[in-house]
Design a protein around this motif. Structure first.
Motif, short mmCIF file in Angstrom:
data_model
loop_
_atom_site.label_atom_id
_atom_site.label_comp_id
_atom_site.label_asym_id
_atom_site.label_seq_id
_atom_site.Cartn_x
_atom_site.Cartn_y
_atom_site.Cartn_z
N HIS A 1 0.79 -1.23 0.00
CA HIS A 1 0.00 0.00 0.00
C HIS A 1 0.83 1.28 0.00
O HIS A 1 0.26 2.38 -0.02
N HIS A 2 2.15 1.16 0.06
CA HIS A 2 2.98 2.36 0.19
C HIS A 2 4.15 2.34 -0.79
O HIS A 2 4.49 1.31 -1.35
N GLY A 3 4.77 3.50 -0.93
CA GLY A 3 5.88 3.64 -1.86
C GLY A 3 5.39 4.00 -3.24
O GLY A 3 4.19 4.12 -3.51
N GLY A 4 6.33 4.21 -4.15
CA GLY A 4 5.98 4.57 -5.52
C GLY A 4 5.89 6.07 -5.72
O GLY A 4 5.90 6.85 -4.77
N ALA A 5 5.79 6.46 -6.97
CA ALA A 5 5.89 7.87 -7.35
C ALA A 5 4.84 8.76 -6.71
O ALA A 5 5.11 9.92 -6.37
N ASP A 6 3.61 8.26 -6.52
CA ASP A 6 2.55 9.09 -5.97
C ASP A 6 2.61 9.20 -4.46
O ASP A 6 1.89 10.01 -3.86
N LYS A 7 3.43 8.38 -3.83
CA LYS A 7 3.61 8.44 -2.38
C LYS A 7 5.10 8.54 -2.06
O LYS A 7 5.62 7.88 -1.17
N ALA A 8 5.77 9.40 -2.78
CA ALA A 8 7.22 9.51 -2.66
C ALA A 8 7.65 10.16 -1.35
O ALA A 8 8.62 9.74 -0.71
N VAL A 9 6.94 11.21 -0.95
CA VAL A 9 7.28 12.00 0.23
C VAL A 9 5.99 12.30 0.97
O VAL A 9 4.97 12.60 0.34
N TYR A 10 6.03 12.22 2.30
CA TYR A 10 4.83 12.51 3.09
C TYR A 10 5.07 13.71 3.99
O TYR A 10 6.10 13.79 4.68
N ALA A 11 4.11 14.64 3.99
CA ALA A 11 4.22 15.86 4.80
C ALA A 11 3.06 15.94 5.79
O ALA A 11 1.92 15.56 5.47
N PHE A 12 3.35 16.46 6.96
CA PHE A 12 2.33 16.64 7.98
C PHE A 12 2.66 17.89 8.78
O PHE A 12 3.83 18.24 8.97
N ALA A 13 1.63 18.59 9.23
CA ALA A 13 1.81 19.88 9.89
C ALA A 13 2.11 19.74 11.38
O ALA A 13 1.48 18.94 12.08
#
Length: 219
Positions: A63-75
């Motif tokens: 369910h994770h990784g790949g071009a559309d989930k390359a980097v995750y940001a959170f405030a």
């Protein structure tokens, strides 16, 4: 998009792998620790192709990784909100984010909007969908429902131009796409809001896999 000051990166984080808290026979990269710099790149297109952050770890390759989930940001503001609500202060990286940010509401950014950070160019891509690993890691019963109801999932980002990102780098957002679909709307749609699912589906702003999920929801 709202910001009390120029949005910026507060912390850059990479996984400190440990056994998955669900009991599955794999490691998880949900716990991330601050590092001085992130080197971001364009990974393969599919889940399981790894993250877009050099040295990071993806445990759930289904369910994770790949071009559309390359980097995750959170405030940071959201970490503070949940820390107060749950009675457990959260350090930067606790929610699995590579970028802990300050001064930006990720629920209000527009899907496919581009943002310059450091020497990299990223693009807002898809919502995070809270999972059992996330809930077990935080030790919160009913977490998926609670997190979903609040409506701010942070943002996954794809890498358009590789580069380096450091704490203190500003987030410079380019003109948002005309469709106007926000991350908050896409998150609610993906989590089952059929009215918003119709709106997001008709905008055709998500990658095919996610677009097809909305089509199945609307049948």
């Amino acid at each position: 998009m709202t910001a009390s000051s120029q949005p910026r990166v507060l912390s850059t984080n990479i996984a400190a792998p440990f056994p998955c808290p669900t009991g599955e026979d794999r490691l998880t990269g949900i716990c991330k620790q601050p590092r001085a710099v992130l080197e971001v790149f364009i990974p393969g297109p599919n889940y399981g192709d790894g993250p877009g952050v050099r040295g990071d770890v993806v445990g759930d390759t289904k369910h994770h990784g790949g071009a559309d989930k390359a980097v995750y940001a959170f405030a940071r503001e959201e970490l503070d909100y949940w820390g107060k609500l749950n009675g457990s202060p959260y350090t930067n990286g606790t929610f699995g984010e590579n970028l802990t940010t300050k001064g930006i509401s990720w629920s209000e950014v527009v899907i496919n909007q581009r943002v310059e950070i450091g020497t990299a160019l990223l693009e807002v891509s898809v919502p995070r969908q809270p999972c059992r690993t996330f809930a077990e890691w935080l030790g919160q019963k009913g977490w998926v429902k609670t997190f979903t109801a609040h409506g701010d999932c942070g943002a996954y980002l794809r890498v358009v131009e590789p580069g380096e990102i450091r704490p203190g780098d500003e987030l410079i957002f380019r003109t948002p796409p005309a469709h106007g679909i926000t991350m908050g709307e896409a998150f609610a749609a993906k989590m089952g809001d059929k009215e918003l699912a119709r709106k997001v589906y008709e905008a055709a702003c998500l990658p095919k896999h996610h677009h097809d999920q909305l089509a199945r929801l609307l049948r």
